[in-house]
Scaffold this motif. Structure first.
Motif, PDB file in Angstrom:
ATOM      1  N   VAL A  92       0.849  -1.191   0.000  1.00 11.07           N
ATOM      2  CA  VAL A  92       0.000   0.000   0.000  1.00 11.07           C
ATOM      3  C   VAL A  92       0.884   1.239   0.000  1.00 11.07           C
ATOM      4  CG1 VAL A  92      -1.876   1.222   1.149  1.00 11.07           C
ATOM      5  CG2 VAL A  92      -1.712  -1.274   1.349  1.00 11.07           C
ATOM      6  N   LEU A  93       0.632   2.142  -0.922  1.00 10.84           N
ATOM      7  CA  LEU A  93       1.401   3.378  -1.017  1.00 10.84           C
ATOM      8  C   LEU A  93       0.620   4.391  -1.845  1.00 10.84           C
ATOM      9  CD1 LEU A  93       4.230   2.958  -3.678  1.00 10.84           C
ATOM     10  CD2 LEU A  93       2.588   1.162  -3.232  1.00 10.84           C
ATOM     11  N   PRO A  94       1.015   5.657  -1.804  1.00  8.80           N
ATOM     12  CA  PRO A  94       0.331   6.615  -2.678  1.00  8.80           C
ATOM     13  C   PRO A  94       0.529   6.233  -4.138  1.00  8.80           C
ATOM     14  CG  PRO A  94       1.711   7.733  -1.050  1.00  8.80           C
ATOM     15  CD  PRO A  94       2.070   6.287  -0.996  1.00  8.80           C
ATOM     16  N   THR A  95      -0.500   6.464  -4.952  1.00  5.57           N
ATOM     17  CA  THR A  95      -0.302   6.296  -6.389  1.00  5.57           C
ATOM     18  C   THR A  95       0.622   7.391  -6.899  1.00  5.57           C
ATOM     19  OG1 THR A  95      -2.574   5.453  -6.548  1.00  5.57           O
ATOM     20  CG2 THR A  95      -1.447   6.028  -8.608  1.00  5.57           C
ATOM     21  N   LEU A  96       0.410   8.599  -6.416  1.00  4.82           N
ATOM     22  CA  LEU A  96       1.215   9.767  -6.783  1.00  4.82           C
ATOM     23  C   LEU A  96       1.642  10.492  -5.519  1.00  4.82           C
ATOM     24  CD1 LEU A  96      -1.142  11.230  -9.529  1.00  4.82           C
ATOM     25  CD2 LEU A  96       0.994  10.034  -9.963  1.00  4.82           C
ATOM     26  N   PRO A  97       2.836  11.065  -5.503  1.00  2.00           N
ATOM     27  CA  PRO A  97       3.255  11.848  -4.335  1.00  2.00           C
ATOM     28  C   PRO A  97       2.690  13.265  -4.342  1.00  2.00           C
ATOM     29  CG  PRO A  97       5.026  11.781  -5.941  1.00  2.00           C
ATOM     30  CD  PRO A  97       3.924  10.917  -6.494  1.00  2.00           C
ATOM     31  N   ILE A  98       1.986  13.628  -5.396  1.00  3.56           N
ATOM     32  CA  ILE A  98       1.501  14.990  -5.607  1.00  3.56           C
ATOM     33  C   ILE A  98       0.069  14.955  -6.120  1.00  3.56           C
ATOM     34  CG2 ILE A  98       3.797  15.927  -6.099  1.00  3.56           C
ATOM     35  CD1 ILE A  98       3.128  15.702  -9.093  1.00  3.56           C
ATOM     36  N   THR A  99      -0.550  16.142  -6.189  1.00  2.00           N
ATOM     37  CA  THR A  99      -1.826  16.288  -6.888  1.00  2.00           C
ATOM     38  C   THR A  99      -1.572  17.033  -8.194  1.00  2.00           C
ATOM     39  OG1 THR A  99      -2.257  18.264  -5.550  1.00  2.00           O
ATOM     40  CG2 THR A  99      -3.263  16.196  -4.828  1.00  2.00           C
ATOM     41  N   ALA A 100      -2.606  17.199  -8.996  1.00  3.96           N
ATOM     42  CA  ALA A 100      -2.452  17.746 -10.342  1.00  3.96           C
ATOM     43  C   ALA A 100      -1.831  19.140 -10.316  1.00  3.96           C
ATOM     44  CB  ALA A 100      -3.802  17.784 -11.049  1.00  3.96           C
ATOM     45  N   ARG A 101      -0.777  19.327 -11.101  1.00  2.52           N
ATOM     46  CA  ARG A 101      -0.059  20.585 -11.181  1.00  2.52           C
ATOM     47  C   ARG A 101      -0.569  21.419 -12.361  1.00  2.52           C
ATOM     48  NH1 ARG A 101       1.158  19.432  -6.443  1.00  2.52           N
ATOM     49  NH2 ARG A 101       3.310  19.028  -5.777  1.00  2.52           N
ATOM     50  N   PRO A 102      -0.436  22.747 -12.290  1.00  6.25           N
ATOM     51  CA  PRO A 102      -0.831  23.600 -13.422  1.00  6.25           C
ATOM     52  C   PRO A 102      -0.023  23.273 -14.672  1.00  6.25           C
ATOM     53  CG  PRO A 102      -0.567  24.908 -11.428  1.00  6.25           C
ATOM     54  CD  PRO A 102      -0.044  23.536 -11.109  1.00  6.25           C
ATOM     55  N   LEU A 103      -0.675  23.251 -15.803  1.00  5.96           N
ATOM     56  CA  LEU A 103       0.001  22.924 -17.058  1.00  5.96           C
ATOM     57  C   LEU A 103       1.112  23.908 -17.391  1.00  5.96           C
ATOM     58  CD1 LEU A 103      -2.958  21.837 -19.392  1.00  5.96           C
ATOM     59  CD2 LEU A 103      -1.024  20.416 -18.690  1.00  5.96           C
ATOM     60  N   ASP A 104       0.933  25.162 -16.996  1.00  4.75           N
ATOM     61  CA  ASP A 104       1.935  26.163 -17.357  1.00  4.75           C
ATOM     62  C   ASP A 104       3.122  26.196 -16.398  1.00  4.75           C
ATOM     63  OD1 ASP A 104       0.808  27.322 -15.121  1.00  4.75           O
ATOM     64  OD2 ASP A 104      -0.027  29.060 -16.164  1.00  4.75           O
ATOM     65  N   ALA A 105       3.155  25.257 -15.452  1.00  3.47           N
ATOM     66  CA  ALA A 105       4.255  25.231 -14.483  1.00  3.47           C
ATOM     67  C   ALA A 105       4.936  23.871 -14.418  1.00  3.47           C
ATOM     68  CB  ALA A 105       3.731  25.620 -13.102  1.00  3.47           C
ATOM     69  N   LEU A 106       4.789  23.066 -15.460  1.00  2.48           N
ATOM     70  CA  LEU A 106       5.341  21.707 -15.450  1.00  2.48           C
ATOM     71  C   LEU A 106       6.799  21.692 -15.873  1.00  2.48           C
ATOM     72  CD1 LEU A 106       2.480  19.552 -17.033  1.00  2.48           C
ATOM     73  CD2 LEU A 106       2.956  19.987 -14.610  1.00  2.48           C
ATOM     74  N   ASP A 107       7.538  20.760 -15.283  1.00  3.17           N
ATOM     75  CA  ASP A 107       8.903  20.445 -15.709  1.00  3.17           C
ATOM     76  C   ASP A 107       8.868  19.032 -16.259  1.00  3.17           C
ATOM     77  OD1 ASP A 107      11.539  19.810 -16.057  1.00  3.17           O
ATOM     78  OD2 ASP A 107      12.136  20.127 -13.958  1.00  3.17           O
ATOM     79  N   GLU A 108       8.985  18.905 -17.569  1.00  5.26           N
ATOM     80  CA  GLU A 108       8.868  17.593 -18.209  1.00  5.26           C
ATOM     81  C   GLU A 108       9.981  16.636 -17.786  1.00  5.26           C
ATOM     82  OE1 GLU A 108       6.684  16.113 -20.065  1.00  5.26           O
ATOM     83  OE2 GLU A 108       5.305  17.700 -20.676  1.00  5.26           O
ATOM     84  N   ASN A 109      11.047  17.162 -17.203  1.00  4.17           N
ATOM     85  CA  ASN A 109      12.133  16.290 -16.729  1.00  4.17           C
ATOM     86  C   ASN A 109      11.906  15.798 -15.303  1.00  4.17           C
ATOM     87  OD1 ASN A 109      13.775  16.489 -19.111  1.00  4.17           O
ATOM     88  ND2 ASN A 109      14.297  18.578 -18.486  1.00  4.17           N
TER      89      ASN A 109
END
Length: 466
Positions: A382-399
Motif C-alpha cells: 500500500v502506497l500513494p499512487t502519486l506523491p503529488i496532486t495535479a499541477r498547473p500545465l503552465d508550471a510543469l517540468d517535463e524532466n
C-alpha cells in the motif's frame, strides 16, 4: 441529464437491464456533451458519432428482445488512440500520423468490448507515442483536468484523454495502457479507479506499443466494480498474442463479494516514499485505517530492504530502447512539429547500445525473482499512487519524474496494481492510494478495491460541472 452522464458503468448497465434508461438516449446525451466540452478539455481526438449511435440502437434492440445481452450492453466507452479499429485512423497521439491510412485490423480488446455490447464513442487523446507521465501533448493539444475550472491543470499520462473522458462525464469508462503508470497516473490525477493488469492477462494485439516488454491494457472507470466489468470483457487467451495463451480466463465478477478478512497489507514507510505532499500522506494513512477496519492486518516489515525507486533508470532503458525501435524511424528527416518532450525521451533510445538493453532485460528478470519474495510476507503493498496532486500545465517540468516515481516499479517487476480515489486536497484535487499485488492477482485487487469503496465515497465524488 448531467447526473445521468456521471453514472458509473455498473449503474448504467443496471438501469439498461431494468429498462429504466435507453442506450440510444444515453449515447446521444454523451455525444452532445462531448460536442460542448471537448473543444476545451481535448479528451477525444476523434468522435464516432454515427457509429456510436448505430451501436446504441443495436444494443437497445437486443435489450428489448429479451435475449441474452453482453455484460457491457449499451455502456458508452472511450478507447485510447493507439488501439486499432478497422476503418479508423490510429494516431498514437502523434502529428506524424495525421495522414495515416485507416487501420486494416481491429484490436482484440476492441473486438471483445464491442462483442460485450459496449458503445465506442471515439478515440481518446494521449501523450505522443504514449511516452510521458504528465499527460501533455504539444502537437495535438494537451488534455485539461476537469477538477479545476479556474486554472488548466495536468491530467497525467500517457492515457490522458481516457481519464478526462470519464472524469468529465464524456464516457462511462475508458481503456488505457500502462507501461510505467499510464493507467494509474491519470486515474489518480482525475479521481478514477485504474487497474494495471499483468502482461499476458489482456491481449496487446492490435496496439501501437511503446514497449513490448512492459505494455499492458487496463480499465479506467469510477469504481472497482466497473473495472471488473471491463476486465471480464477484455481478458483471456488470444492466439494473436502468445503471452496470453498460458493464462485461463477467470470469473472476476462473481467473486467480487468474497470476504477478505485477514488480508495482509504493508504500508510503505516514509524513507522509501521520499517527498510526498502532506495531504497525500495523510489521506493514504487514513485509507489504511479504513482497510484495517475491514479486518486487514498490517505487515509493514515486508518493505524491509525494498528500494523500488532505484528501478527508474532500468525501466527507462527498456522503454526508451523499445520505443525508439518501434517509432524512431517516424521522426527521421523532417517530421511535422509535435511534442518535443515526448520525442526527446523516445529518441534517447538511439544512444542505448544493444548490450546495455540486453543487460537491462536480464537484470529485470533476476531482480523480479528476488522482489517476488516480498509477497511471502504480505498480500498487498500500500502506497500513494502519486506523491503529488495535479499541477498547473503552465508550471510543469517535463524532466520531473514525480508522476511515475511510485508507479514504475510495478511494471518493472511484472506486478499488478490498482489506483483508488482516497481523498481530496485542500484545493479540491483528487488523491489516490495504490494497492500492489503479485502478477495475475487482478481479482484480489478488484475485490480489495470494492471492499474499500464499500466503506468510502471518494469514488463517488465528481468535479463541478462548469
Amino acid at each position: 441529464m448531467t447526473d445521468l452522464l456521471r453514472m458509473s458503468a455498473s449503474e448504467l448497465r443496471h438501469a439498461f437491464g431494468k429498462g429504466e434508461l435507453s442506450p440510444v438516449e444515453v449515447t446521444r446525451s454523451y455525444l452532445d456533451r462531448i460536442a460542448n466540452h471537448n473543444p476545451r478539455l481535448h479528451a477525444y481526438l476523434e468522435v464516432f458519432s454515427e457509429g456510436a449511435m448505430r451501436q446504441a440502437q443495436a444494443s437497445e434492440q437486443r435489450l428489448a428482445s429479451g435475449l441474452p445481452v453482453g455484460i457491457l450492453e449499451g455502456v458508452p466507452l472511450a478507447l485510447k488512440d493507439l488501439i486499432h479499429i478497422q476503418g479508423r485512423r490510429t494516431t498514437s497521439g502523434s502529428t506524424v500520423h495525421a495522414q495515416r491510412a485507416p487501420s486494416a485490423i481491429t484490436a482484440t480488446v476492441a473486438n471483445r468490448l464491442m462483442a460485450a455490447g459496449a458503445v465506442v464513442l471515439g478515440k481518446a487523446n494521449l501523450v505522443e507515442f504514449a511516452y510521458g507521465g504528465w499527460g501533455t501533448n504539444a502537437g495535438l493539444q494537451s488534455p485539461v483536468n476537469p477538477w479545476d475550472s479556474q486554472r488548466a491543470r495536468c491530467v497525467g499520462g500517457s492515457s490522458s484523454g481516457s481519464a478526462v473522458a470519464v472524469s468529465a462525464g464524456l464516457a462511462a469508462a475508458a481503456i488505457g495502457t500502462d507501461t510505467g503508470g499510464s493507467v494509474r497516473i491519470p486515474s489518480a490525477f482525475c479521481g478514477l479507479t485504474g487497474l494495471k493488469t499483468t502482461q499476458g492477462r489482456v491481449s496487446n494485439h492490435g496496439f501501437d506499443l511503446v514497449s513490448h516488454t512492459l505494455d499492458t491494457v487496463g480499465p479506467m472507470a469510477w469504481s472497482a466494480h466497473d473495472a471488473a466489468l471491463l476486465l471480464q470483457a477484455m481478458h483471456g487467451p488470444d492466439p494473436q498474442d502468445p503471452a496470453t495463451l498460458n493464462h485461463a480466463p477467470e470469473d472476476f465478477i462473481s467473486r467480487m463479494g468474497e470476504p477478505l478478512k485477514g488480508l495482509r497489507i504493508s504500508m510503505a514507510p516514509d524513507d522509501i516514499l521520499g517527498d510526498v505532499d502532506p495531504w497525500v500522506r495523510v489521506a493514504v494513512q487514513e485509507a489504511v485505517c479504513v482497510m484495517q477496519s475491514l479486518g486487514w492486518q498490517r505487515r509493514d516489515e515486508a518493505f524491509a530492504g525494498i528500494d523500488f525507486v532505484a528501478d527508474q533508470a532500468e525501466t527507462g532503458v527498456i522503454i526508451s530502447s523499445e520505443a525508439h525501435a518501434a517509432h524512431g524511424r517516424l521522426l527521421a528527416d523532417e517530421p511535422p512539429a509535435g511534442d518535443s518532450a515526448s520525442r526527446a525521451r523516445l529518441m534517447s533510445g538511439a544512444t542505448i547500445s544493444a548490450q546495455r538493453y540486453v543487460q537491462a532485460l536480464r537484470s529485470r528478470e533476476l531482480r523480479s525473482q528476488a522482489f517476488a519474495r516480498v509477497f511471502d510476507h504480505t498480500d498487498l503493498l500500500v502506497l500513494p499512487t502519486l506523491p503529488i496532486t495535479a499541477r498547473p500545465l503552465d508550471a510543469l517540468d517535463e524532466n520531473d519524474l514525480s508522476p511515475s516515481r511510485l508507479t514504475r516499479f510495478v511494471g518493472y517487476y511484472g506486478l499488478s496494481a490498482i489506483a483508488l480515489p482516497c481523498g481530496l486536497s485542500p484545493e479540491g484535487l483528487p488523491i489516490s492510494v495504490q494497492l500492489v499485488a503479485p502478477a495475475f492477482h487482478e481479482g484480489l485487487l478488484l475485490r480489495a478495491g470494492a471492499a474499500f469503496q464499500s466503506l468510502t465515497n471518494f469514488h463517488r465524488a465528481r468535479p463541478s460541472d462548469h
